[in-house]
Write an enzyme that holds these catalytic residues in place. Structure first.
Site, mmCIF file in Angstrom:
data_model
loop_
_atom_site.group_PDB
_atom_site.id
_atom_site.type_symbol
_atom_site.label_atom_id
_atom_site.label_comp_id
_atom_site.label_asym_id
_atom_site.label_seq_id
_atom_site.Cartn_x
_atom_site.Cartn_y
_atom_site.Cartn_z
ATOM 1 N N GLY A 1 29.274 -11.339 -15.843
ATOM 2 C CA GLY A 1 29.187 -10.048 -16.502
ATOM 3 C C GLY A 1 29.177 -10.203 -18.012
ATOM 4 O O GLY A 1 28.714 -11.200 -18.556
ATOM 5 N N CYS A 2 29.708 -9.217 -18.706
ATOM 6 C CA CYS A 2 29.703 -9.211 -20.169
ATOM 7 C C CYS A 2 30.476 -10.395 -20.728
ATOM 8 O O CYS A 2 31.632 -10.629 -20.369
ATOM 9 C CB CYS A 2 30.326 -7.910 -20.668
ATOM 10 S SG CYS A 2 30.530 -7.851 -22.457
ATOM 11 N N PHE A 3 29.839 -11.151 -21.632
ATOM 12 C CA PHE A 3 30.519 -12.341 -22.148
ATOM 13 C C PHE A 3 31.694 -12.007 -23.055
ATOM 14 O O PHE A 3 32.575 -12.828 -23.259
ATOM 15 C CB PHE A 3 29.574 -13.337 -22.809
ATOM 16 C CG PHE A 3 28.562 -12.805 -23.811
ATOM 17 C CD1 PHE A 3 28.744 -11.628 -24.500
ATOM 18 C CD2 PHE A 3 27.401 -13.538 -24.062
ATOM 19 C CE1 PHE A 3 27.816 -11.175 -25.425
ATOM 20 C CE2 PHE A 3 26.460 -13.095 -24.976
ATOM 21 C CZ PHE A 3 26.664 -11.905 -25.664
#
Length: 226
Positions: A56-58
């Site tokens: 997902g979002c880093f």
């Protein structure tokens, strides 16, 4: 009411069908990569090793790993795709093949690769295909990268154990031979730490970090708290 319920039922079925098809495509790509690509092994430097994960979002994943004992640094970037020099804008089109990923620089005398894999699976929805939480698309898909057969065996054994809990074929993460990591733009680095009042950080990233910290208190650095 019956029409509304029928519509919801059809929508749910279509969503599940699309998810299954996406996961099938991801697994086919995984099998092709494992067959045709040799993993690239990154040499240790000054006693520190590197590992690579996408979940997902880093911004979220970077913060999670930086709270773990033995992790010296977590760097946001892109990996798993077919283009050179990906950017945030290009990766978000979904056409580069890259996913938002992190490079974990860690001390293997303090934290093992196996534990980093536990952190990986323990800090996400392991069944969500092409995304985590509200972030959806192939650029947010879950990928766990291996650099050698020993790492792959660790990953595979963890997935087998998870499948006993969730069901065979339900674990969404791709298992790919590591090729290259492209570091993200500077403003992405330590984003959660530097932007604590950002609405996304407040409503998505910090709650995800707190859930992980509550689940694995024994793995946390002494100063890891929000």
């Amino acid at each position: 009411m019956k029409k509304i319920l029928s519509l919801l039922f059809v929508t749910t079925l279509l969503s599940l069908s699309a998810s299954c098809q996406s996961n099938q495509k991801n697994k086919e790509a995984e099998a092709l990569a494992q067959k045709n690509q040799e993993p690239v092994e990154v040499p240790a430097q000054d006693g520190l090793e590197r590992a690579y994960f996408a979940s997902g979002c880093f911004w979220c994943v970077e913060a999670i790993y930086e709270s773990v004992k033995g992790v010296k640094e977590s760097i946001s970037g892109y990996s798993g795709g077919h283009t050179k020099n990906p950017t945030y804008e290009s990766s978000n089109t979904g056409r580069t093949g890259h996913a938002e990923a992190v490079e974990i620089i860690y001390n293997p005398d303090v934290v093992s690769f196996e534990t980093l894999v536990d952190v990986y699976f323990g800090s996400q929805d392991v069944t969500q295909v092409n995304g985590q939480g509200p972030d959806m698309g192939s650029q947010y898909r879950s990928i766990i990268f291996y650099q050698n057969e020993a790492q792959k065996e660790i990953i595979d054994s963890k997935i087998v154990a998870l499948e006993k809990e969730y069901g065979e074929g339900e674990i969404a993460a791709q298992v790919l031979p590591f090729q290259k990591f492209w570091e993200a733009e500077g403003y992405h680095q330590d984003y959660e730490k530097r932007n604590p009042n950002n609405p996304y950080i407040q409503n998505v990233s910090i709650p995800r970090l707190k859930r992980f910290q509550q689940k694995f208190p024994e793995l946390l650095k002494e100063n890891a708290s929000h």
